[in-house]
Scaffold this active site. Structure first.
Site, PDB file in Angstrom:
ATOM      1  CB  CYS A 141      -1.259 -13.149  -9.446  1.00 28.12           C
ATOM      2  SG  CYS A 141      -3.010 -13.233  -8.844  1.00 28.12           S
ATOM      3  NE  ARG A 148       4.295 -10.595  -7.894  1.00 33.38           N
ATOM      4  CZ  ARG A 148       4.150  -9.297  -8.287  1.00 33.38           C
ATOM      5  NH1 ARG A 148       5.275  -8.629  -8.323  1.00 33.38           N
ATOM      6  NH2 ARG A 148       3.117  -8.866  -8.794  1.00 33.38           N
ATOM      7  CD1 TRP A 201      -2.587 -13.374  -1.868  1.00 32.71           C
ATOM      8  CD2 TRP A 201      -3.974 -11.588  -2.743  1.00 32.71           C
ATOM      9  NE1 TRP A 201      -2.942 -12.701  -0.864  1.00 32.71           N
ATOM     10  CE2 TRP A 201      -4.024 -11.507  -1.241  1.00 32.71           C
ATOM     11  CE3 TRP A 201      -4.721 -10.969  -3.466  1.00 32.71           C
ATOM     12  CZ2 TRP A 201      -4.629 -10.724  -0.496  1.00 32.71           C
ATOM     13  CZ3 TRP A 201      -5.345 -10.017  -2.716  1.00 32.71           C
ATOM     14  CH2 TRP A 201      -5.281  -9.963  -1.240  1.00 32.71           C
ATOM     15  CG  ASN A 253      -0.451  -9.626 -11.207  1.00 36.62           C
ATOM     16  OD1 ASN A 253      -1.387  -9.885 -10.443  1.00 36.62           O
ATOM     17  ND2 ASN A 253       0.745  -8.723 -11.297  1.00 36.62           N
ATOM     18  N   GLY A 254      -3.779  -9.551 -12.040  1.00 36.58           N
ATOM     19  CA  GLY A 254      -4.499  -8.588 -12.280  1.00 36.58           C
ATOM     20  C   GLY A 254      -5.867  -8.794 -12.221  1.00 36.58           C
ATOM     21  CD  GLU A 313       5.044   0.952   9.437  1.00 33.46           C
ATOM     22  OE1 GLU A 313       3.702   1.073   9.105  1.00 33.46           O
ATOM     23  OE2 GLU A 313       5.796  -0.081   8.999  1.00 33.46           O
ATOM     24  CE  LYS A 320       6.186  -3.550   8.938  1.00 31.18           C
ATOM     25  NZ  LYS A 320       5.394  -2.473   8.363  1.00 31.18           N
ATOM     26  CD  GLU A 372       2.522  -5.451   7.890  1.00 33.07           C
ATOM     27  OE1 GLU A 372       2.022  -5.638   6.689  1.00 33.07           O
ATOM     28  OE2 GLU A 372       3.252  -4.557   7.914  1.00 33.07           O
ATOM     29  CG  HIS A 402     -11.259  12.371  24.184  1.00 32.09           C
ATOM     30  ND1 HIS A 402     -12.093  13.442  24.754  1.00 32.09           N
ATOM     31  CD2 HIS A 402      -9.766  13.142  24.323  1.00 32.09           C
ATOM     32  CE1 HIS A 402     -11.646  14.411  25.048  1.00 32.09           C
ATOM     33  NE2 HIS A 402     -10.176  14.348  24.868  1.00 32.09           N
ATOM     34  CE  LYS A 415       7.581  -5.651   0.079  1.00 34.14           C
ATOM     35  NZ  LYS A 415       7.814  -5.332   1.329  1.00 34.14           N
TER      36      LYS A 415
HETATM   37  C1  AGP Z   1       3.573  -2.800   4.825  1.00 35.42           C
HETATM   38  O1  AGP Z   1       4.179  -3.610   5.877  1.00 35.42           O
HETATM   39  C2  AGP Z   1       2.232  -3.550   4.303  1.00 35.42           C
HETATM   40  N1  AGP Z   1       2.848  -4.941   3.731  1.00 35.42           N
HETATM   41  C3  AGP Z   1       1.498  -2.703   3.463  1.00 35.42           C
HETATM   42  O2  AGP Z   1       0.785  -1.870   4.244  1.00 35.42           O
HETATM   43  C4  AGP Z   1       2.073  -1.841   2.345  1.00 35.42           C
HETATM   44  O3  AGP Z   1       2.875  -0.790   2.894  1.00 35.42           O
HETATM   45  C5  AGP Z   1       1.090  -1.293   1.443  1.00 35.42           C
HETATM   46  O4  AGP Z   1       0.309  -2.146   0.896  1.00 35.42           O
HETATM   47  C6  AGP Z   1       1.378  -0.087   0.621  1.00 35.42           C
HETATM   48  O5  AGP Z   1       2.498  -0.849  -0.260  1.00 35.42           O
HETATM   49  P1  AGP Z   1       3.359   0.094  -1.500  1.00 35.42           P
HETATM   50  O6  AGP Z   1       4.353   0.883  -0.517  1.00 35.42           O
HETATM   51  O7  AGP Z   1       4.066  -0.936  -2.314  1.00 35.42           O
HETATM   52  O8  AGP Z   1       2.403   0.931  -2.370  1.00 35.42           O
END
Ligand code: AGP
Length: 608
Positions: free
Chosen positions: A2, A27, A75, A101-102, A481, A485, A488, A504, A603
């Protein structure tokens, strides 16, 4: 997550609120709304879906005249993304409106209590209990009512409140959710982060937990839970507006990929003086460093994977055991952390709930904490014992790229700094690695430039059902990673696995035309990974290798290749990830995905 915004001043509030909400879109959200103090009371408009729907519904804000108001992007956590559940929420008597927000963890008990007192909720949200609590406690003093209502809440909140009895004021409260005040001339603002403020003012007040404020057009009064005034300094927001804009790129993500050379340089350059690594804000004594028994790196998502990649350099150079632990696991793990542990906490946003909790868990057990974080003034940045900013600038795309590489850059700097302090590295190796690290911005640029074939590779592979990423050692940490990518932003299923694990189990899934991205940049174990490539090819896989141009055998063996320039293996992850970021980007583009705002993602995950 949010986002909340607020304004009070001489201008019409609604257009300013709508613009602020647009700046917070990155966000992640699924509904939005605004409330304005009009001449006949509080005017509210809220919609599920995109902010464009709200702009259309309010005719750009014209239908909600007034000079003070609050806004929200939601959100969904409690209750589906519907108009009714969207914020702002209004008290039964129509006197108050609230955005939040929270997460309010005790909202069910509070809702039951409120119903018994005649305050029924109409939404499914946790937030609505807040506005009813304020109404219930209101006896003419708004500040007192907001403080009293906040004292009943457990969980996290950044609140914006308006009241018809104070037509030019907005009120805010902060507990474990970011809240920043924008200081203007004859007008004042609040927002969840600076991207919603920078186009109006660069002067900011960062609220701390358990702080409140009343904003009028000409004043900002910060006070604590006892209602006593609190002195706060005004900070200068260093981010420039262009940096938070797309700059001609089709997507923020592509802009942020190609600006990684500049971002990594910004992370490294100010910390090398006269051939030495200098960590202002995180100076640690030789005695302290020599006394630690282990280092734990904790984070979530890509930040965690940056830790997995950076671990190698720290462990190898400092000769101290380094463990990586997902923050969401560490906090419930009864971790073996004590005063002889250094806990390194990685976070781009500095507001990730699980990472904050892991940091506090480590501190509770006596560990010193080092935060490596991008957002200045964020919760993690302020809570840690030592803080190193990554200086990546605003990262708008939900999928992190420069956030990851700048975290790695700072981890490498720390590895050299600590190894030198502990007397565990000779001068020649130190100087050589430092020189390699300083050259990384150029190497990253080369990695961007030397793969013009990636859009064509994306066309070839974008319809695949799944993509496997494999590697060993440092290559494996980058594969993790790379797979994230791909998942997501292109929504293709992707899985990373240690190449040695192939036999395995995973090899059972390899069938004809199965794409396998093989990372082969660790010169010590190239032969091993190549034998894994032969094994998957024998079962019909199509191998897309990521390696050095000089690795002729690998180039001959693979079906397709992406390249990186020759770099020091210990530091290679910061370059290796770049072609994988580009591959994910172009596959997502081929699939017509919403690249900067992937479905279901936020985000910053400020809730558990
Ligand atoms: C990364 O592409 C993602 N959006 C997500 O995994 C992100 O890295 C994770 O939520 C951690 O966020 P932060 O680095 O703001 O703590």
């Amino acid at each position: 997550m949010c986002g909340i915004v607020g304004y009070t001043g001489a201008l019409e509030a609604a257009p300013i609120l709508l613009d602020g909400l647009k700046k917070l879109e990155y966000r992640g959200y699924d509904s939005a709304g605004i409330a304005v103090l009009g001449k006949d009371g509080i005017e509210v408009s809220k919609v599920s879906g995109r902010i464009e729907n709200l702009v259309e519904k309010t005719e750009g804000g014209r239908l909600l005249p007034g000079n003070a108001g609050i806004g929200h992007t939601r959100w969904a956590t409690h209750g589906a993304p519907t108009d009714v559940n969207a914020h702002p929420h209004v008290s039964n008597d129509g006197r108050f409106a609230v955005v939040h927000n929270g997460i309010i963890e005790n909202y069910i008990d509070l809702r039951d209590e409120l119903i018994k007192n005649g305050y029924a909720s109409i939404s499914e949200t946790d937030t609505e209990v807040i506005v009813h609590l304020i109404e219930m406690y209101y006896a003419g003093d708004i500040k007192r009512a907001v403080i009293k209502a906040s004292s009943r809440l457990s969980g996290s909140y950044a609140l914006g409140v308006v009241c018809t009895d104070a037509p030019h004021s907005v009120f805010v409260a902060r507990e474990r959710s970011p809240l920043i005040l924008g200081v203007g001339l004859g007008e004042n603002y609040f927002a969840s982060d600076v991207t919603a403020l920078v186009s109006h003012t660069r002067n900011a007040i960062y609220l701390d937990d358990d702080e409140f404020a009343e904003l009028t057009p000409d004043s900002i009064t910060v006070f604590n839970c006892a209602g006593q005034p609190v002195e706060k300094s005004v900070s200068r927001i260093a981010w420039d507006i262009q940096a938070a804009e797309k700059g001609g790129y089709e997507h923020f993500m592509l802009k942020e990929i190609v600006e990684q050379p500049r971002a990594v340089k910004a992370a490294i350059a100010p910390r090398i003086k006269d051939g030495e690594v200098v960590l202002e804000g995180a100076e640690m004594s030789k005695e302290y460093l020599s006394g630690i028994s282990k280092i734990v790196i904790t984070a979530c998502g890509s930040a965690y994977y940056a830790g997995c990649a950076g671990r190698f350099a720290i462990e190898k150079l400092c000769r101290v055991p380094v463990k990586t632990d997902l923050a969401s696991e560490l906090r419930y793990d009864d971790p073996l952390i004590d005063e002889k542990t250094l806990l390194i906490v990685l976070s781009q946003s500095g507001e990730t709930a699980d990472t904050i909790a892991a940091l506090r868990e480590g501190q509770k057990r006596g560990a010193k904490t080092l935060a490596i974080v991008n957002v200045v003034g964020s919760t993690i940045a302020k809570a840690a014992d030592y803080t190193l900013y990554t200086y990546a600038g605003p990262e708008i795309a939900v999928a992190t790229t420069k956030g990851y590489t700048t975290q790695l850059a700072v981890l490498y700097l720390f590895a050299l700094y600590a190894a030198k302090k502990m007397g565990r590295i000779d001068k020649e190796r130190y100087d050589s690695l430092l020189s390699s690290l300083q050259a990384m911005p150029r190497r990253i640029q080369e990695a961007v430039d030397m793969n013009p074939n990636i859009p064509a590779l994306a066309k070839k592979y974008h319809k695949s059902r799944s993509v496997f990423f494999m590697g060993r050692n440092t290559d494996y940490s980058v594969a993790l990673e790379g797979a994230l990518k791909m998942k997501e932003i292109s929504y293709l299923h992707a899985e990373a696995y240690a190449a040695g694990e192939l036999k395995h189990g995973t090899i059972a899934l390899i069938e004809d035309k199965q794409p396998v991205v093989a990372l082969c940049c660790n010169d010590r174990i190239t032969e091993k990974t190549m034998s894994n490539i032969v094994e998957v090819k024998a079962r019909g896989a199509e191998v897309l290798a990521l390696t050095y141009r000089e690795n002729k055998k690998m180039v001959a063996l693979a079906d397709d290749t992406m390249f990186i320039p020759l770099v020091e293996t210990l530091l290679s992850a910061i370059v290796e990830i770049v072609p994988l970021q580009l591959l994910a980007y172009y596959v997502a583009k081929e699939n017509g995905c919403d690249i900067d705002k992937p479905k279901n993602l936020a985000k910053s995950v400020t809730v558990e």
